[in-house]
Design a protein around this motif. Structure first.
Motif, PDB file in Angstrom:
ATOM      1  N   ALA A  45     -27.357 -11.517 -47.430  1.00 35.18           N
ATOM      2  CA  ALA A  45     -27.297 -10.987 -46.070  1.00 35.18           C
ATOM      3  C   ALA A  45     -28.341 -11.668 -45.198  1.00 35.18           C
ATOM      4  O   ALA A  45     -29.293 -12.290 -45.693  1.00 35.18           O
ATOM      5  N   ALA A  46     -28.155 -11.544 -43.894  1.00 36.24           N
ATOM      6  CA  ALA A  46     -29.111 -12.051 -42.917  1.00 36.24           C
ATOM      7  C   ALA A  46     -28.929 -11.246 -41.631  1.00 36.24           C
ATOM      8  O   ALA A  46     -27.891 -10.602 -41.427  1.00 36.24           O
ATOM      9  N   ALA A  47     -29.928 -11.298 -40.776  1.00 34.80           N
ATOM     10  CA  ALA A  47     -29.820 -10.610 -39.491  1.00 34.80           C
ATOM     11  C   ALA A  47     -28.760 -11.282 -38.626  1.00 34.80           C
ATOM     12  O   ALA A  47     -28.600 -12.510 -38.640  1.00 34.80           O
ATOM     13  N   ARG A  48     -28.044 -10.469 -37.866  1.00 27.00           N
ATOM     14  CA  ARG A  48     -26.995 -11.017 -37.005  1.00 27.00           C
ATOM     15  C   ARG A  48     -27.570 -12.010 -35.991  1.00 27.00           C
ATOM     16  O   ARG A  48     -26.947 -13.036 -35.676  1.00 27.00           O
ATOM     17  N   ALA A  98     -35.917 -13.766 -40.400  1.00 25.60           N
ATOM     18  CA  ALA A  98     -36.704 -14.841 -41.019  1.00 25.60           C
ATOM     19  C   ALA A  98     -35.872 -15.750 -41.904  1.00 25.60           C
ATOM     20  O   ALA A  98     -36.326 -16.837 -42.267  1.00 25.60           O
ATOM     21  N   GLY A  99     -34.676 -15.315 -42.321  1.00 26.39           N
ATOM     22  CA  GLY A  99     -33.880 -16.153 -43.195  1.00 26.39           C
ATOM     23  C   GLY A  99     -32.757 -15.382 -43.859  1.00 26.39           C
ATOM     24  O   GLY A  99     -32.304 -14.346 -43.353  1.00 26.39           O
ATOM     25  N   VAL A 100     -32.345 -15.888 -45.029  1.00 29.99           N
ATOM     26  CA  VAL A 100     -31.231 -15.326 -45.792  1.00 29.99           C
ATOM     27  C   VAL A 100     -31.752 -14.862 -47.147  1.00 29.99           C
ATOM     28  O   VAL A 100     -32.586 -15.536 -47.767  1.00 29.99           O
ATOM     29  N   GLY A 101     -31.260 -13.718 -47.639  1.00 27.53           N
ATOM     30  CA  GLY A 101     -31.708 -13.226 -48.940  1.00 27.53           C
ATOM     31  C   GLY A 101     -30.726 -12.262 -49.567  1.00 27.53           C
ATOM     32  O   GLY A 101     -29.680 -11.948 -48.971  1.00 27.53           O
TER      33      GLY A 101
END
Length: 295
Positions: free
Chosen positions: A165-168, A230-233
């Motif tokens: 997931a990541a922030a939109r 900040a990124g993808v995780g």
């Protein structure tokens, strides 16, 4: 030998220090030391060997340990009978759990159990490591892999899922992610590699992502990095309802893990802990299902 002496003996054996035992029992460490010396004198045997590392059980002490633990169970059982624990859960229970479970599942599950049992006190110890139940660091623990050694009883609680997931806002400002190879163009967030205490937590390794520019041993820190773009995780699906800023990506790369309830084998005779374990298992399963459906 009376129960008070055995209680002190058990506390020192588990804490491996007079100060740790004194803190657990709320007794001055010097008093603990004097009473242990008196116990050893009365038995005519050394129960502990002292070193710079602390107090370790001698061979004689190790032989007494099992008897002391059985006496502890007998006293606990008698106390429960006298207090009428059949009418409700009371007393203090300490449960150890990994960060994600402790932050996003246990608070609401245990709050409901405590609402139904006003005399119950619960402590959650959220630490990124395996708990030592033999030393009574906790009454029970939740783990992400099934232990294969030790005098333990193990009960599977539930499966749970994790997703990338990541922030939109992050996704809108960076190259699209439509296939696994696209992740190479993005900053990855995950665990500190040499602080992964259980192989089941090596999510990124399973996904073939070895470079982790932003890393923490805390699930909450990782989640907050993601929320702030900040990124993808990798995120627990049961945590995503608490972070509506996040969007799931590459759904085919979804992971599945399990939670296991670990208890000391002797505690199977303690009715209060059995009842608590049953209520915990039921509540946790329902909460994981509810949150994953809402994710």
């Amino acid at each position: 030998m009376d129960w008070d002496d055995l209680k002190l003996f058990l506390a020192v054996a588990r804490a491996e220090s007079l100060s740790g035992a004194g803190k657990a029992l709320r007794v001055d460490p010097a008093t603990v030391g004097r009473r242990i010396a008196r116990l050893e004198e009365g038995l005519g045997a050394r129960l502990f060997s002292k070193s710079p590392q602390g107090y370790a059980l001698t061979e004689e002490g190790a032989r007494i340990l099992a008897h002391a633990e059985r006496a502890e169970l007998a006293v606990t059982g008698a106390t429960e009978e006298l207090r009428g624990h059949a009418q409700g859960l009371t007393g203090q229970i300490r449960i150890g759990a990994p960060d994600g479970c402790a932050n996003y599942l246990l608070p609401q599950v245990l709050a409901r159990i405590c609402d139904a049992n006003p005399g119950l006190e619960v402590q959650i110890v959220a630490l990124p490591r395996v708990f030592n139940l033999s030393k009574r660091e906790a009454d029970m623990a939740i783990a992400v892999s099934r232990p294969s050694t030790g005098r333990l009883t193990v009960q599977k609680l539930t499966d749970y899922s994790l997703s990338l997931a990541a922030a939109r806002d992050y996704l809108a400002a960076h190259p699209p992610i439509t296939r696994p190879e696209d992740l190479r163009d993005h900053r990855i967030i995950g665990y500190i590699a040499d602080m992964i205490f259980d192989k089941e937590l090596d999510y990124l390794g399973q996904l073939g992502l070895d470079q982790v520019p932003l890393a923490s041993n805390s699930v909450s820190v990782q989640l907050n990095w993601l929320r702030h773009g900040a990124g993808v995780g990798v995120v627990h699906d049961f945590a995503r309802p608490s972070a509506p800023e996040l969007a799931r990506i590459l759904p085919a790369m979804r992971l599945t893990r399990s939670f296991w309830l670990i208890r000391h084998a002797d505690d199977g005779r303690v009715a209060r802990l059995n009842r608590f374990a049953d209520e915990l298992a039921t509540g946790l399963r329902k909460e994981v299902a509810r949150l994953e459906a809402a994710a």
